[in-house]
Design a protein around this motif. Structure first.
Motif, mmCIF file in Angstrom:
data_model
loop_
_atom_site.group_PDB
_atom_site.id
_atom_site.type_symbol
_atom_site.label_atom_id
_atom_site.label_comp_id
_atom_site.label_asym_id
_atom_site.label_seq_id
_atom_site.Cartn_x
_atom_site.Cartn_y
_atom_site.Cartn_z
ATOM 1 N N LYS A 10 0.926 -1.457 -0.245
ATOM 2 C CA LYS A 10 0.539 0.239 0.272
ATOM 3 C C LYS A 10 1.279 0.848 0.014
ATOM 4 C CE LYS A 10 -3.239 2.544 3.018
ATOM 5 N NZ LYS A 10 -4.175 2.203 3.677
ATOM 6 N N TYR A 11 1.438 1.633 1.581
ATOM 7 C CA TYR A 11 2.244 3.303 1.326
ATOM 8 C C TYR A 11 3.094 2.824 -0.123
ATOM 9 C CZ TYR A 11 -0.022 3.468 5.530
ATOM 10 O OH TYR A 11 -1.999 3.918 6.102
ATOM 11 N N ASN A 12 4.393 1.697 0.044
ATOM 12 C CA ASN A 12 5.542 1.858 -1.349
ATOM 13 C C ASN A 12 4.196 2.237 -2.202
ATOM 14 O OD1 ASN A 12 6.706 0.878 1.050
ATOM 15 N ND2 ASN A 12 7.067 -1.328 -0.011
ATOM 16 N N LYS A 13 3.276 1.363 -3.340
ATOM 17 C CA LYS A 13 3.161 2.492 -4.394
ATOM 18 C C LYS A 13 2.885 3.739 -3.968
ATOM 19 C CE LYS A 13 -1.704 0.977 -5.921
ATOM 20 N NZ LYS A 13 -2.022 -0.304 -6.421
ATOM 21 N N LEU A 41 5.623 3.219 10.071
ATOM 22 C CA LEU A 41 5.320 2.592 9.169
ATOM 23 C C LEU A 41 5.754 2.490 7.288
ATOM 24 C CD1 LEU A 41 1.287 2.104 9.349
ATOM 25 C CD2 LEU A 41 3.064 -0.120 9.293
ATOM 26 N N LEU A 42 5.656 4.498 8.314
ATOM 27 C CA LEU A 42 6.016 5.046 6.504
ATOM 28 C C LEU A 42 7.999 5.239 6.370
ATOM 29 C CD1 LEU A 42 5.688 7.280 4.405
ATOM 30 C CD2 LEU A 42 6.422 9.142 6.196
ATOM 31 N N THR A 43 8.654 5.208 7.845
ATOM 32 C CA THR A 43 10.434 4.711 7.753
ATOM 33 C C THR A 43 10.498 3.360 6.771
ATOM 34 O OG1 THR A 43 10.397 6.307 9.515
ATOM 35 C CG2 THR A 43 12.339 4.534 8.990
ATOM 36 N N LYS A 44 9.319 1.859 7.142
ATOM 37 C CA LYS A 44 9.867 0.864 7.244
ATOM 38 C C LYS A 44 9.833 0.854 5.307
ATOM 39 C CE LYS A 44 8.142 -3.791 7.212
ATOM 40 N NZ LYS A 44 7.345 -5.054 8.048
ATOM 41 N N ALA A 45 8.666 1.865 4.790
ATOM 42 C CA ALA A 45 8.149 2.011 3.137
ATOM 43 C C ALA A 45 9.042 2.239 2.810
ATOM 44 C CB ALA A 45 6.994 2.435 3.211
ATOM 45 N N LEU A 46 9.709 3.131 3.105
ATOM 46 C CA LEU A 46 11.113 4.706 2.182
ATOM 47 C C LEU A 46 12.328 3.009 3.004
ATOM 48 C CD1 LEU A 46 10.167 7.725 3.884
ATOM 49 C CD2 LEU A 46 10.115 7.097 1.431
ATOM 50 N N ASP A 47 12.608 2.622 3.025
ATOM 51 C CA ASP A 47 13.833 1.623 3.411
ATOM 52 C C ASP A 47 13.513 0.921 2.870
ATOM 53 O OD1 ASP A 47 14.492 3.692 5.279
ATOM 54 O OD2 ASP A 47 14.701 2.221 7.313
ATOM 55 N N ARG A 57 17.706 8.077 -1.225
ATOM 56 C CA ARG A 57 17.714 9.156 -0.294
ATOM 57 C C ARG A 57 18.556 9.705 -0.134
ATOM 58 N NH1 ARG A 57 19.059 8.456 5.538
ATOM 59 N NH2 ARG A 57 18.084 8.903 7.179
ATOM 60 N N GLU A 58 18.693 11.278 0.170
ATOM 61 C CA GLU A 58 19.889 12.136 0.369
ATOM 62 C C GLU A 58 19.321 12.863 1.969
ATOM 63 O OE1 GLU A 58 21.480 13.016 -3.778
ATOM 64 O OE2 GLU A 58 19.541 13.306 -3.673
ATOM 65 N N LEU A 59 20.615 13.382 2.023
ATOM 66 C CA LEU A 59 20.842 14.297 2.926
ATOM 67 C C LEU A 59 20.538 16.002 2.306
ATOM 68 C CD1 LEU A 59 23.093 13.187 6.170
ATOM 69 C CD2 LEU A 59 20.901 12.703 5.842
ATOM 70 N N GLU A 60 19.649 16.660 2.341
ATOM 71 C CA GLU A 60 19.710 18.034 2.171
ATOM 72 C C GLU A 60 20.635 18.725 1.928
ATOM 73 O OE1 GLU A 60 16.242 21.031 1.325
ATOM 74 O OE2 GLU A 60 16.656 20.723 3.792
ATOM 75 N N ASN A 61 21.336 18.990 3.553
ATOM 76 C CA ASN A 61 22.141 19.691 4.213
ATOM 77 C C ASN A 61 23.464 18.244 5.148
ATOM 78 O OD1 ASN A 61 24.912 21.190 4.535
ATOM 79 N ND2 ASN A 61 23.616 22.987 4.502
ATOM 80 N N PRO A 62 24.419 17.947 4.480
ATOM 81 C CA PRO A 62 24.744 17.035 5.999
ATOM 82 C C PRO A 62 26.399 17.467 6.046
ATOM 83 C CG PRO A 62 26.007 16.699 3.096
ATOM 84 C CD PRO A 62 24.265 17.553 3.012
ATOM 85 N N ASN A 63 26.066 19.354 6.290
ATOM 86 C CA ASN A 63 27.228 19.340 7.333
ATOM 87 C C ASN A 63 25.485 20.363 8.408
ATOM 88 O OD1 ASN A 63 29.016 19.165 5.824
ATOM 89 N ND2 ASN A 63 28.700 20.962 4.753
ATOM 90 N N TYR A 71 13.763 12.721 -0.540
ATOM 91 C CA TYR A 71 13.543 11.090 -1.059
ATOM 92 C C TYR A 71 13.583 11.238 -2.970
ATOM 93 C CZ TYR A 71 13.518 9.023 2.582
ATOM 94 O OH TYR A 71 13.536 8.164 4.829
ATOM 95 N N SER A 72 13.756 10.676 -3.553
ATOM 96 C CA SER A 72 13.437 11.280 -5.105
ATOM 97 C C SER A 72 13.249 9.905 -5.425
ATOM 98 C CB SER A 72 13.931 11.837 -5.716
ATOM 99 O OG SER A 72 15.758 11.508 -5.207
ATOM 100 N N LEU A 73 13.039 9.639 -7.051
ATOM 101 C CA LEU A 73 12.490 8.877 -7.858
ATOM 102 C C LEU A 73 14.101 8.041 -8.466
ATOM 103 C CD1 LEU A 73 9.232 8.321 -9.430
ATOM 104 C CD2 LEU A 73 9.904 6.885 -8.094
#
Length: 117
Positions: A10-13, A41-47, A57-63, A71-73
């Motif tokens: 469900k959430y993945n789609k 649930l969201l964290t599990k789906a995203l992972d 998965r990227e950090l917007e500003n790692p510093n 998150y992006s496709l």
């Protein structure tokens, strides 16, 4: 990893379609779009989607701590969305519901089938 199993959750789609529509999103934007789904649930789906290579998965500003997560496709994620589109077209061309209890599949008619809505 079974990609089809991942794609049908469900959430993945929903996440894949959100990222297709809006591009790169923060975790909080995804959560809000999914009616504030529980964090675990969201964290599990995203992972799961990241591990499968469907999203990145990227950090917007790692510093800066704490850093916001984006998150992006991926290209694989875009291909996965094409699978949904093709499956929908196949299903739409195979099945036609006529009236309340009649259905035609591949031009073979059957009646008295209960269709739950």
């Amino acid at each position: 990893m079974d990609i089809l199993k991942i794609l049908t959750k469900k959430y993945n789609k929903a996440i894949l379609f959100l990222l297709e529509k809006y591009g790169t999103l923060h975790y909080s934007a995804i959560k809000k779009s999914l009616n504030n789904v529980h964090d675990h649930l969201l964290t599990k789906a995203l992972d799961e989607l990241v591990e499968a290579g469907l999203i990145k998965r990227e950090l917007e500003n790692p510093n800066i701590r704490p850093s916001r997560v984006l998150y992006s496709l991926t290209d694989l994620g875009k291909m996965a969305l094409n699978i949904y589109s093709i499956a929908k077209k196949i299903e739409d061309s195979r099945i036609k519901v006529i009236g309340n209890n009649n259905i035609i599949i591949n031009n073979v008619s059957s009646s008295n089938i209960n269709i739950k809505k």
